[in-house]
Design a protein around this motif. Sequence first.
Motif, PDB file in Angstrom:
ATOM      1  N   GLN A   1      24.461  96.339  44.586  1.00  0.00           N
ATOM      2  CA  GLN A   1      23.622  95.165  44.370  1.00  0.00           C
ATOM      3  C   GLN A   1      23.269  94.530  45.706  1.00  0.00           C
ATOM      4  O   GLN A   1      24.099  94.444  46.612  1.00  0.00           O
TER       5      GLN A   1
ATOM      6  N   ARG B   1      28.474  92.346  47.217  1.00  0.00           N
ATOM      7  CA  ARG B   1      27.022  92.486  47.334  1.00  0.00           C
ATOM      8  C   ARG B   1      26.607  92.529  48.801  1.00  0.00           C
ATOM      9  O   ARG B   1      27.326  92.074  49.683  1.00  0.00           O
TER      10      ARG B   1
ATOM     11  N   TRP C   1      19.481  95.723  41.835  1.00  0.00           N
ATOM     12  CA  TRP C   1      20.598  96.593  41.493  1.00  0.00           C
ATOM     13  C   TRP C   1      20.142  98.040  41.611  1.00  0.00           C
ATOM     14  O   TRP C   1      19.123  98.431  41.014  1.00  0.00           O
TER      15      TRP C   1
END
Length: 389
Positions: free
Chosen positions: A191, A160, A201
Amino acid sequence: MAAKENQERIWELARKWQDDSITEDERKEFNDWYKSFDDTGMPDLLGDSPEALKERMLRSVMKMKSNSDRAAAQTTFFSYRVAAAAIVLLCLSVGAYLFLRPSIKYSAHKIAVIKTDASPGRNKAILTLSNGEKIDLDQAQSGILAREKSAIVKKTKDGRLAYNNTALGAGPNNGEMLYNTVTTPRAGQYQITLSDGSDVWLNACSSISFPLAFGENERQVKISGEVYFEVKKNKHLPFRVISNNQIVEVLGTHFNINAYVDESVVTTTLLEGSVKISQLNQPSAKFLKPGQQSIIQPGKAPINIQQVDTEIAVAWKNGYFRFEHADLQSLMRQFSRWYDVDVSYEGAISDDFFEGQIPRSSKLSEALKILELGDVHFKIKDKKLIVLP
């Protein structure tokens, strides 16, 4: 049993059949449902191995399709019902089965051989910093990627992009709000955790622009494409999303926005909390409740609201293509974005509708083999997907 409850029951039975946890009574219930679509010789599911069942289902679907072609003038519902039976059941059993056991191949005389293929999308995006520098997040190593004023930008070990929470409330730098932008290409998704702790997202061909540190009065971002939000609750600091002539305002909630420019409408689907929907330069606004979806034609009024199955709207985030009464061109736009292919059509475009679910982890050829059971045919040449009559 209500239609939606019955559908959910069938999905449950199909999943149990896949993982071999289905009981004999449940197997009989599943078999009875399958045979209820038509009386043209559907195969009995009882006692079949996955390999044998797959072959028998393919033969029966083709027989059903042949019979339906001869009786096409009788009713349009029958044609749709046959397509639905093929796609729903085969996406649940054969579709997932292809993913689980990719070595199983279809016979060439049943399904057209697709000689070239396209891999599914994956986590990849480009981060553009406030100074214009671009970082390829797919290639970047985990750890700190940049420091901009009080914000620390890092890539986590699970892939992420995360912004340091301490930046919240830091306000603009010398009166100027500094922005970062994350953009996903075709065949990409990503994300992000924003500085306020909200999670975002991005689907393929999407983008989000956001400040390094939100101001003291509001949290505002701009998006394109399709984005799912889980907004951190803060009753003193509203969260606003601007997209394709639409403004969504929340305090803390879960929702999905589909604002692709090649789609005819912008949809916002609410899973949790409450959101306010309005159009740019329009005074009127509407509020969504969980389970509702707003539909806006850019530049046109009014805002329409309908009850929906929210799982369909967020299926992409959960790793699936999920469609209900979807036309072929809509499916092809999704495939184009996820598999990074251009789509063209030869001859008349099918007016059939499709229902079902296909794992987004499937290769393009695997997904197309399922759709071909609805009497739609394809070929892949280089990076072009050609839909045949």
